[in-house]
Design a protein around this motif. Structure first.
Motif, PDB file in Angstrom:
ATOM      1  N   ASN A   1      25.815 -25.088 -16.482  1.00  0.00           N
ATOM      2  CA  ASN A   1      26.326 -26.482 -16.359  1.00  0.00           C
ATOM      3  C   ASN A   1      26.364 -27.327 -17.635  1.00  0.00           C
ATOM      4  OD1 ASN A   1      27.220 -28.694 -14.186  1.00  0.00           O
ATOM      5  ND2 ASN A   1      25.553 -29.698 -15.047  1.00  0.00           N
ATOM      6  N   PHE A   2      25.561 -26.996 -18.371  1.00  0.00           N
ATOM      7  CA  PHE A   2      25.459 -27.840 -19.635  1.00  0.00           C
ATOM      8  C   PHE A   2      26.498 -27.485 -20.618  1.00  0.00           C
ATOM      9  CE2 PHE A   2      24.454 -28.168 -24.059  1.00  0.00           C
ATOM     10  CZ  PHE A   2      23.631 -29.255 -24.278  1.00  0.00           C
ATOM     11  N   MET A   3      26.867 -26.185 -20.559  1.00  0.00           N
ATOM     12  CA  MET A   3      28.043 -25.606 -21.498  1.00  0.00           C
ATOM     13  C   MET A   3      29.339 -26.226 -20.928  1.00  0.00           C
ATOM     14  SD  MET A   3      26.801 -23.879 -23.754  1.00  0.00           S
ATOM     15  CE  MET A   3      26.049 -22.422 -24.649  1.00  0.00           C
ATOM     16  N   ALA A   4      29.525 -26.149 -19.674  1.00  0.00           N
ATOM     17  CA  ALA A   4      30.580 -26.686 -18.857  1.00  0.00           C
ATOM     18  C   ALA A   4      30.748 -28.380 -19.054  1.00  0.00           C
ATOM     19  CB  ALA A   4      30.607 -26.410 -17.657  1.00  0.00           C
TER      20      ALA A   4
ATOM     21  N   VAL B   1      32.915 -22.840 -16.822  1.00  0.00           N
ATOM     22  CA  VAL B   1      31.973 -21.586 -17.280  1.00  0.00           C
ATOM     23  C   VAL B   1      31.966 -20.519 -15.978  1.00  0.00           C
ATOM     24  CG1 VAL B   1      29.819 -20.700 -17.454  1.00  0.00           C
ATOM     25  CG2 VAL B   1      30.601 -22.629 -18.708  1.00  0.00           C
ATOM     26  N   TRP B   2      32.293 -19.434 -16.280  1.00  0.00           N
ATOM     27  CA  TRP B   2      32.597 -18.415 -15.071  1.00  0.00           C
ATOM     28  C   TRP B   2      31.198 -17.530 -15.389  1.00  0.00           C
ATOM     29  CZ3 TRP B   2      38.501 -16.891 -15.526  1.00  0.00           C
ATOM     30  CH2 TRP B   2      39.135 -17.510 -15.159  1.00  0.00           C
ATOM     31  N   LEU B   3      30.607 -17.421 -14.084  1.00  0.00           N
ATOM     32  CA  LEU B   3      29.475 -16.493 -14.444  1.00  0.00           C
ATOM     33  C   LEU B   3      29.821 -15.137 -13.685  1.00  0.00           C
ATOM     34  CD1 LEU B   3      28.448 -19.586 -13.188  1.00  0.00           C
ATOM     35  CD2 LEU B   3      26.379 -18.365 -13.383  1.00  0.00           C
ATOM     36  N   VAL B   4      29.952 -14.197 -14.702  1.00  0.00           N
ATOM     37  CA  VAL B   4      30.320 -12.686 -14.554  1.00  0.00           C
ATOM     38  C   VAL B   4      29.263 -12.007 -14.208  1.00  0.00           C
ATOM     39  CG1 VAL B   4      31.492 -10.871 -15.498  1.00  0.00           C
ATOM     40  CG2 VAL B   4      32.024 -13.040 -16.414  1.00  0.00           C
ATOM     41  N   VAL B   5      29.237 -11.447 -13.114  1.00  0.00           N
ATOM     42  CA  VAL B   5      28.079 -10.523 -12.288  1.00  0.00           C
ATOM     43  C   VAL B   5      28.159  -9.121 -12.802  1.00  0.00           C
ATOM     44  CG1 VAL B   5      26.881  -9.904 -10.216  1.00  0.00           C
ATOM     45  CG2 VAL B   5      28.060 -12.159 -10.408  1.00  0.00           C
TER      46      VAL B   5
ATOM     47  N   ALA C   1      24.445 -20.527  -4.994  1.00  0.00           N
ATOM     48  CA  ALA C   1      23.745 -21.326  -6.271  1.00  0.00           C
ATOM     49  C   ALA C   1      24.706 -22.197  -6.813  1.00  0.00           C
ATOM     50  CB  ALA C   1      23.127 -20.458  -7.341  1.00  0.00           C
ATOM     51  N   ILE C   2      25.965 -21.761  -7.103  1.00  0.00           N
ATOM     52  CA  ILE C   2      26.865 -22.887  -7.494  1.00  0.00           C
ATOM     53  C   ILE C   2      28.086 -23.629  -6.661  1.00  0.00           C
ATOM     54  CG2 ILE C   2      27.011 -21.117  -9.714  1.00  0.00           C
ATOM     55  CD1 ILE C   2      29.685 -20.375  -8.893  1.00  0.00           C
ATOM     56  N   SER C   3      27.796 -23.393  -5.331  1.00  0.00           N
ATOM     57  CA  SER C   3      28.634 -24.063  -4.140  1.00  0.00           C
ATOM     58  C   SER C   3      28.635 -25.550  -4.524  1.00  0.00           C
ATOM     59  CB  SER C   3      28.015 -23.702  -2.889  1.00  0.00           C
ATOM     60  OG  SER C   3      28.559 -24.316  -2.055  1.00  0.00           O
ATOM     61  N   GLY C   4      29.739 -25.985  -4.488  1.00  0.00           N
ATOM     62  CA  GLY C   4      29.886 -27.261  -4.648  1.00  0.00           C
ATOM     63  C   GLY C   4      30.034 -27.930  -6.063  1.00  0.00           C
ATOM     64  N   ASN C   5      29.991 -27.077  -6.966  1.00  0.00           N
ATOM     65  CA  ASN C   5      30.067 -27.378  -8.469  1.00  0.00           C
ATOM     66  C   ASN C   5      31.436 -26.890  -9.135  1.00  0.00           C
ATOM     67  OD1 ASN C   5      30.341 -27.560 -11.505  1.00  0.00           O
ATOM     68  ND2 ASN C   5      27.961 -27.313 -11.491  1.00  0.00           N
TER      69      ASN C   5
END
Length: 191
Positions: free
Chosen positions: A22-25, A33-37, A62-66
């Motif tokens: 979130n900070f980076m975004a 920011v895309w979190l690559v699993v 975890a990222i729901s709603g962002n």
């Protein structure tokens, strides 16, 4: 669109990952920011992990709603172990209109030269480096196309969270509530 890519096994995702993403975004020039699993990092072969689909589901919870963060499963359909350059190339083919930036902890920067096609990564992609506990950034040699970001220093690890669960200790506030509920209801890492 300028997109930061945060790669990880996310076994499990925790508040440190989320604060950083979130900070980076929101505090850099990135649009998202895309979190690559990563199903299997070449540096974590032999480590016990939840199934990739479950780790992806935890990230999505975890990222729901962002709307600045997104979970990606692109590496699920690629050869394993996953190599960053192959994923970067696949993303560039799929999203030619996007500019991709690799997000990397300063603890990983010294080893970048050992990565597959490291020279091409540094030539073709910007790298935003964030602080990590126990590393003095002034001693880390930055390279061309790398920028150090003054992000919060977070000392939370997925290993610590797994150990807490195994010992029956609380993980409240270390992971989002929905992730904690899923971990506990599914009995992950219980012995």
């Amino acid at each position: 669109m300028k997109v930061g890519l945060l790669f990880g096994s996310f076994n499990p995702i925790h508040t440190g990952h989320l604060i950083l993403a979130n900070f980076m975004a929101t505090h850099t020039d990135l649009d998202a920011v895309w979190l690559v699993v990563s199903p299997q990092s070449p540096f974590k072969i032999g480590q016990e992990m939840l199934p990739e689909e479950e780790r992806l589901a935890l990230v999505q919870l975890a990222i729901s709603g962002n709307n600045r963060l997104e979970a990606l499963d692109i590496e699920f359909r690629m050869p394993k172990p996953s190599y960053t350059i192959d994923t970067l190339d696949a993303l560039r083919r799929r999203y030619p209109e996007h500019q991709f930036v690799l997000l990397m902890g300063e603890d990983n920067l010294p080893g970048l030269t050992r990565w597959k096609e490291a020279g091409r990564i540094l030539a073709d992609y910007a790298v935003y480096v964030y602080p990590r506990p126990g590393v003095d950034i002034t001693t880390v040699e930055t390279r061309a196309n790398t920028w150090v970001v003054d992000a919060p220093l977070l000392d939370i690890s997925a290993t610590f969270i797994r150990e807490c669960v195994q010992k029956g200790k609380s993980i409240r506030y270390l992971v989002p509530d929905a992730v904690e509920a899923r971990i506990l209801s599914q009995g992950y890492w219980r012995t």
